[in-house]
Write a protein that holds these residues in place. Sequence first.
Motif, PDB file in Angstrom:
ATOM      1  N   VAL A   1      14.793  -6.881  13.337  1.00  0.00           N
ATOM      2  CA  VAL A   1      14.436  -7.207  14.837  1.00  0.00           C
ATOM      3  C   VAL A   1      14.335  -5.754  15.417  1.00  0.00           C
ATOM      4  N   PRO A   2      13.742  -5.606  16.367  1.00  0.00           N
ATOM      5  CA  PRO A   2      13.365  -4.445  17.089  1.00  0.00           C
ATOM      6  C   PRO A   2      14.752  -3.723  17.483  1.00  0.00           C
ATOM      7  N   LYS A   3      14.785  -2.434  17.390  1.00  0.00           N
ATOM      8  CA  LYS A   3      15.996  -1.753  18.038  1.00  0.00           C
ATOM      9  C   LYS A   3      16.570  -2.232  19.564  1.00  0.00           C
ATOM     10  N   SER A   4      15.409  -2.594  20.183  1.00  0.00           N
ATOM     11  CA  SER A   4      15.675  -2.703  21.517  1.00  0.00           C
ATOM     12  C   SER A   4      16.085  -4.228  21.709  1.00  0.00           C
ATOM     13  N   THR A   5      16.519  -4.944  20.697  1.00  0.00           N
ATOM     14  CA  THR A   5      17.119  -6.392  20.857  1.00  0.00           C
ATOM     15  C   THR A   5      18.361  -6.305  21.469  1.00  0.00           C
ATOM     16  N   PRO A   6      18.497  -6.999  22.650  1.00  0.00           N
ATOM     17  CA  PRO A   6      19.874  -7.051  23.449  1.00  0.00           C
ATOM     18  C   PRO A   6      21.104  -7.417  22.514  1.00  0.00           C
ATOM     19  N   SER A   7      22.321  -6.885  22.724  1.00  0.00           N
ATOM     20  CA  SER A   7      23.343  -7.230  21.883  1.00  0.00           C
ATOM     21  C   SER A   7      23.837  -8.600  22.224  1.00  0.00           C
ATOM     22  N   GLY A   8      24.245  -9.309  21.252  1.00  0.00           N
ATOM     23  CA  GLY A   8      24.799 -10.451  21.330  1.00  0.00           C
ATOM     24  C   GLY A   8      25.151 -11.338  20.064  1.00  0.00           C
ATOM     25  N   ALA A   9      25.656 -12.441  20.420  1.00  0.00           N
ATOM     26  CA  ALA A   9      26.196 -13.401  18.995  1.00  0.00           C
ATOM     27  C   ALA A   9      24.875 -14.303  19.194  1.00  0.00           C
ATOM     28  N   TYR A  10      23.920 -14.226  18.005  1.00  0.00           N
ATOM     29  CA  TYR A  10      22.859 -15.187  17.881  1.00  0.00           C
ATOM     30  C   TYR A  10      23.116 -16.015  16.845  1.00  0.00           C
ATOM     31  N   ALA A  11      22.648 -17.228  16.886  1.00  0.00           N
ATOM     32  CA  ALA A  11      22.668 -18.285  15.970  1.00  0.00           C
ATOM     33  C   ALA A  11      21.425 -18.954  15.874  1.00  0.00           C
ATOM     34  N   SER A  12      21.303 -19.400  14.792  1.00  0.00           N
ATOM     35  CA  SER A  12      19.971 -20.150  14.199  1.00  0.00           C
ATOM     36  C   SER A  12      20.284 -21.288  13.162  1.00  0.00           C
ATOM     37  N   THR A  13      19.493 -22.292  13.132  1.00  0.00           N
ATOM     38  CA  THR A  13      19.849 -23.268  12.173  1.00  0.00           C
ATOM     39  C   THR A  13      18.879 -23.412  11.011  1.00  0.00           C
ATOM     40  N   LEU A  14      19.064 -23.326   9.961  1.00  0.00           N
ATOM     41  CA  LEU A  14      18.095 -23.426   8.533  1.00  0.00           C
ATOM     42  C   LEU A  14      18.225 -24.892   8.073  1.00  0.00           C
TER      43      LEU A  14
END
Length: 216
Positions: free
Chosen positions: A196-209
């Motif tokens: 991801v870009p360095k500029s991506t905001p900090s946070g707890a991200y989740a995805s579903t595979l």
Amino acid sequence: MNARARKQWIAGGALSAMLLGTIAMASSAAADVNQDEDVQIQVSVTPVGALTLTVANPSVTLNESTSDDIWAAGNREFTGTLDGVSVSDDRNDVGADAAWNVSGQVSNFVAAGLPEIDSANLGWVPELTNPIPGDFNVTPGQPIAGELQEVPDTEGPGGDWLTGGVQVGDLLVSSGSSAEANGQTFGVKAGLNLTVPKSTPSGAYASTLTLTLMES
């Protein structure tokens, strides 16, 4: 003997003769019987066993593994391993021309109140873990680089690299013949890469595979 007694004796004698005659006829008829009857026996042999997909580890955590080169390119990299995935086939009746595959589909990474990270940024490198890769006409899917990931110079276990991130229908593992793979259990894993870009905001991200097993 009076006339009345004589008539009774004659009647009784006649009755006895009739009974003896009837018994003789019945005995003769039973000796001549010869008859066959057919009984149909039916049985249904139904299929047993199943082709199944198992995911032992339903959660994967990606940890940052950013190198100086990735940072210099303006990105951050997070990696992890999808493991505990297996395909088993213990069916007694398998079509000679049938084949099966496991494909993947990834949703965007989301965090409350933050912009989503596009799923195209996730790449993977599938690899068989059991039996030995190439056995039984079963092969891992091709390695796929995410949108911002640098494509390695060397091939992955499944061959040449694809780009653009994991898309709908991309193969994790496939069998060229269900008959050859029948009776076996195949383990598979995949190295995951999210860049991801360095500029991506900090946070707890989740995805579903979502993994899908299909036979064709």
